[in-house]
Write a protein that holds these residues in place. Sequence first.
Motif, short mmCIF file in Angstrom:
data_model
loop_
_atom_site.label_atom_id
_atom_site.label_comp_id
_atom_site.label_asym_id
_atom_site.label_seq_id
_atom_site.Cartn_x
_atom_site.Cartn_y
_atom_site.Cartn_z
N LEU A 140 8.12 0.23 -1.85
CA LEU A 140 6.80 0.55 -2.40
C LEU A 140 5.71 0.36 -1.35
CD1 LEU A 140 7.11 -1.07 -5.95
CD2 LEU A 140 7.04 1.38 -5.42
N HIS B 250 5.78 3.02 1.56
CA HIS B 250 5.32 4.35 1.17
C HIS B 250 3.87 4.35 0.69
CE1 HIS B 250 9.69 5.13 1.10
NE2 HIS B 250 9.34 6.37 1.40
N TYR C 89 2.50 2.83 -1.89
CA TYR C 89 2.27 2.90 -3.32
C TYR C 89 1.54 1.67 -3.88
CZ TYR C 89 5.60 6.78 -3.24
OH TYR C 89 6.24 7.97 -2.98
N GLU D 91 -1.15 0.15 -2.31
CA GLU D 91 -2.43 -0.04 -1.63
C GLU D 91 -3.51 -0.54 -2.60
OE1 GLU D 91 -3.72 3.31 0.58
OE2 GLU D 91 -2.09 3.16 2.06
N ILE E 110 -1.58 -1.13 -12.65
CA ILE E 110 -1.20 -1.65 -11.34
C ILE E 110 -1.25 -3.17 -11.31
CG2 ILE E 110 -3.53 -1.52 -10.33
CD1 ILE E 110 -0.25 -0.63 -8.51
#
Length: 207
Positions: free
Chosen positions: A34, A37, A39, A41, A3
Amino acid sequence: QKILQMGEVFLGLFRRFKRNGRVLLPLLSTLDKLLSHGYLEELLTLNNGNFIRILMTSLSNEASGCSDVKRLLAIVRVSLNMIQPDLETAATMRESVLPLVMTALLNPYPRVRQYTAEQLYVKIEEDGDKLFGSQASLEDATQLLLHVVWHDEFDHHGHIVKARNQIADLLGVALSEEARQVTFGTTASRTVLNDEFESYSSLINSA
Protein backbone atom coordinates in the motif's frame (compact mmCIF):
# COMPACT_ATOMS: atom_id res chain seq x y z
CA GLN A 1 -13.38 8.84 7.35
CA LYS A 2 -12.76 5.41 5.88
CA ILE A 3 -9.02 5.99 5.61
CA LEU A 4 -8.83 6.72 9.35
CA GLN A 5 -10.80 3.58 10.09
CA MET A 6 -8.39 1.56 7.98
CA GLY A 7 -5.47 3.06 9.89
CA GLU A 8 -7.08 2.12 13.19
CA VAL A 9 -7.51 -1.45 11.95
CA PHE A 10 -3.81 -1.69 11.09
CA LEU A 11 -2.70 -0.26 14.43
CA GLY A 12 -5.15 -2.45 16.32
CA LEU A 13 -3.73 -5.57 14.67
CA PHE A 14 -0.21 -4.61 15.77
CA ARG A 15 -1.44 -4.20 19.35
CA ARG A 16 -3.48 -7.38 19.38
CA PHE A 17 -0.96 -9.67 17.70
CA LYS A 18 2.34 -8.38 19.07
CA ARG A 19 5.16 -10.89 18.41
CA ASN A 20 2.82 -13.08 16.37
CA GLY A 21 4.73 -13.52 13.14
CA ARG A 22 1.99 -15.53 11.43
CA VAL A 23 -0.27 -12.47 11.58
CA LEU A 24 2.26 -9.65 11.44
CA LEU A 25 4.28 -10.80 8.43
CA PRO A 26 1.26 -10.69 6.07
CA LEU A 27 0.21 -7.40 7.71
CA LEU A 28 3.63 -5.88 7.07
CA SER A 29 3.55 -7.16 3.49
CA THR A 30 0.18 -5.49 2.95
CA LEU A 31 1.40 -2.21 4.40
CA ASP A 32 4.50 -2.37 2.23
CA LYS A 33 2.44 -2.76 -0.95
CA LEU A 34 0.00 0.00 0.00
CA LEU A 35 2.81 2.40 0.88
CA SER A 36 4.91 1.64 -2.20
CA HIS A 37 1.93 2.36 -4.48
CA GLY A 38 1.05 5.59 -2.69
CA TYR A 39 -2.33 4.40 -1.44
CA LEU A 40 -1.75 5.60 2.13
CA GLU A 41 -0.62 9.16 1.40
CA GLU A 42 -3.81 10.64 2.85
CA LEU A 43 -3.45 8.57 6.02
CA LEU A 44 0.18 9.64 6.43
CA THR A 45 -0.77 13.33 6.38
CA LEU A 46 -3.82 13.29 8.68
CA ASN A 47 -3.60 14.68 12.23
CA ASN A 48 -0.04 15.97 11.78
CA GLY A 49 1.30 12.50 11.05
CA ASN A 50 -0.17 10.80 14.11
CA PHE A 51 -0.51 7.47 12.26
CA ILE A 52 3.20 7.60 11.41
CA ARG A 53 4.22 8.08 15.04
CA ILE A 54 2.00 5.30 16.37
CA LEU A 55 2.94 2.85 13.62
CA MET A 56 6.66 3.50 14.12
CA THR A 57 6.23 2.88 17.85
CA SER A 58 4.68 -0.49 17.01
CA LEU A 59 7.46 -1.32 14.55
CA SER A 60 10.18 -0.31 17.03
CA ASN A 61 8.61 -2.47 19.73
CA GLU A 62 8.29 -5.37 17.32
CA ALA A 63 11.90 -5.07 16.12
CA SER A 64 13.33 -4.93 19.65
CA GLY A 65 14.66 -8.38 20.46
CA CYS A 66 13.06 -9.93 17.37
CA SER A 67 14.79 -13.09 16.09
CA ASP A 68 12.58 -13.54 13.01
CA VAL A 69 14.72 -12.31 10.11
CA LYS A 70 11.82 -12.23 7.64
CA ARG A 71 9.83 -10.02 9.99
CA LEU A 72 12.81 -7.72 10.52
CA LEU A 73 13.31 -7.35 6.75
CA ALA A 74 9.62 -6.52 6.37
CA ILE A 75 9.88 -3.90 9.13
CA VAL A 76 12.80 -2.28 7.29
CA ARG A 77 10.84 -2.23 4.02
CA VAL A 78 7.77 -0.66 5.61
CA SER A 79 9.87 1.87 7.53
CA LEU A 80 11.71 3.11 4.45
CA ASN A 81 8.51 3.24 2.42
CA MET A 82 7.11 5.53 5.11
CA ILE A 83 9.64 8.18 4.10
CA GLN A 84 7.84 10.19 1.43
CA PRO A 85 9.61 13.57 1.29
CA ASP A 86 6.99 15.28 -0.87
CA LEU A 87 4.25 14.99 1.75
CA GLU A 88 3.63 17.77 4.27
CA THR A 89 4.44 15.40 7.15
CA ALA A 90 7.92 14.64 5.77
CA ALA A 91 9.62 16.05 8.89
CA THR A 92 7.61 13.72 11.13
CA MET A 93 8.53 10.81 8.88
CA ARG A 94 12.24 11.57 9.17
CA GLU A 95 12.11 11.98 12.95
CA SER A 96 10.08 8.81 13.44
CA VAL A 97 11.58 6.50 10.84
CA LEU A 98 15.30 7.22 10.46
CA PRO A 99 16.29 6.29 14.03
CA LEU A 100 14.84 2.80 13.54
CA VAL A 101 16.70 2.45 10.24
CA MET A 102 19.96 3.49 11.90
CA THR A 103 19.45 0.83 14.55
CA ALA A 104 18.69 -1.79 11.89
CA LEU A 105 22.11 -1.07 10.33
CA LEU A 106 23.61 -2.63 13.46
CA ASN A 107 21.17 -5.50 13.80
CA PRO A 108 22.79 -8.72 15.12
CA TYR A 109 21.80 -10.55 11.93
CA PRO A 110 24.17 -9.90 8.98
CA ARG A 111 21.37 -10.35 6.44
CA VAL A 112 19.31 -7.63 8.13
CA ARG A 113 22.24 -5.19 8.16
CA GLN A 114 23.03 -5.84 4.50
CA TYR A 115 19.40 -5.54 3.46
CA THR A 116 18.93 -2.31 5.42
CA ALA A 117 22.00 -0.79 3.76
CA GLU A 118 20.78 -1.84 0.30
CA GLN A 119 17.28 -0.47 0.83
CA LEU A 120 18.56 2.78 2.33
CA TYR A 121 20.82 3.17 -0.72
CA VAL A 122 17.79 2.73 -3.00
CA LYS A 123 15.84 5.32 -1.01
CA ILE A 124 18.75 7.77 -1.27
CA GLU A 125 18.98 7.19 -5.01
CA GLU A 126 15.28 8.07 -5.27
CA ASP A 127 14.97 10.95 -2.79
CA GLY A 128 18.49 11.76 -1.62
CA ASP A 129 18.35 15.41 -2.60
CA LYS A 130 15.43 15.85 -0.20
CA LEU A 131 17.00 13.87 2.65
CA PHE A 132 20.42 15.54 2.87
CA GLY A 133 21.46 19.11 3.42
CA SER A 134 24.12 19.01 0.70
CA GLN A 135 25.25 17.00 -2.30
CA ALA A 136 28.51 16.21 -0.50
CA SER A 137 26.63 14.61 2.43
CA LEU A 138 24.53 12.58 0.01
CA GLU A 139 27.60 11.30 -1.81
CA ASP A 140 29.42 10.47 1.44
CA ALA A 141 26.47 8.44 2.70
CA THR A 142 26.14 6.65 -0.63
CA GLN A 143 29.80 5.64 -0.59
CA LEU A 144 29.52 4.29 2.95
CA LEU A 145 26.45 2.23 2.08
CA LEU A 146 28.14 0.83 -1.03
CA HIS A 147 31.61 0.04 0.27
CA VAL A 148 31.22 -1.06 3.90
CA VAL A 149 30.87 -4.84 4.32
CA TRP A 150 27.61 -4.68 6.25
CA HIS A 151 27.27 -8.46 6.47
CA ASP A 152 30.67 -8.86 8.19
CA GLU A 153 29.82 -11.16 11.09
CA PHE A 154 32.13 -9.71 13.74
CA ASP A 155 33.34 -6.27 12.60
CA HIS A 156 36.56 -6.62 14.61
CA HIS A 157 37.86 -3.26 13.41
CA GLY A 158 34.63 -1.37 14.09
CA HIS A 159 34.04 -0.35 10.48
CA ILE A 160 30.30 -1.06 10.57
CA VAL A 161 29.68 0.88 13.77
CA LYS A 162 31.78 3.81 12.56
CA ALA A 163 29.99 3.87 9.19
CA ARG A 164 26.56 3.72 10.84
CA ASN A 165 27.50 6.65 13.08
CA GLN A 166 28.71 8.67 10.10
CA ILE A 167 25.53 8.00 8.14
CA ALA A 168 23.43 9.02 11.13
CA ASP A 169 25.38 12.28 11.40
CA LEU A 170 24.97 12.97 7.69
CA LEU A 171 21.22 12.43 7.99
CA GLY A 172 20.98 14.45 11.20
CA VAL A 173 19.93 11.52 13.38
CA ALA A 174 20.97 11.94 17.02
CA LEU A 175 22.69 8.94 18.63
CA SER A 176 23.50 8.46 22.30
CA GLU A 177 27.18 8.15 23.26
CA GLU A 178 26.52 4.60 24.40
CA ALA A 179 25.10 3.71 20.98
CA ARG A 180 28.07 5.34 19.22
CA GLN A 181 30.65 3.36 21.17
CA VAL A 182 28.99 -0.06 21.14
CA THR A 183 31.26 -3.04 20.39
CA PHE A 184 29.56 -4.88 17.60
CA GLY A 185 28.39 -8.47 18.11
CA THR A 186 28.61 -8.56 21.91
CA THR A 187 25.85 -9.19 24.43
CA ALA A 188 26.27 -5.58 25.54
CA SER A 189 25.72 -4.38 21.97
CA ARG A 190 22.47 -6.30 21.72
CA THR A 191 21.32 -4.70 24.96
CA VAL A 192 22.19 -1.22 23.67
CA LEU A 193 20.38 -1.84 20.37
CA ASN A 194 17.27 -3.05 22.20
CA ASP A 195 17.47 0.04 24.40
CA GLU A 196 17.71 2.17 21.25
CA PHE A 197 14.49 0.68 19.90
CA GLU A 198 12.75 1.25 23.22
CA SER A 199 14.03 4.82 23.60
CA TYR A 200 12.92 5.65 20.07
CA SER A 201 9.48 4.25 20.87
CA SER A 202 9.32 6.47 23.95
CA LEU A 203 10.50 9.48 21.95
CA ILE A 204 7.86 8.93 19.29
CA ASN A 205 5.15 8.46 21.90
CA SER A 206 6.03 11.74 23.59
CA ALA A 207 6.25 13.73 20.33
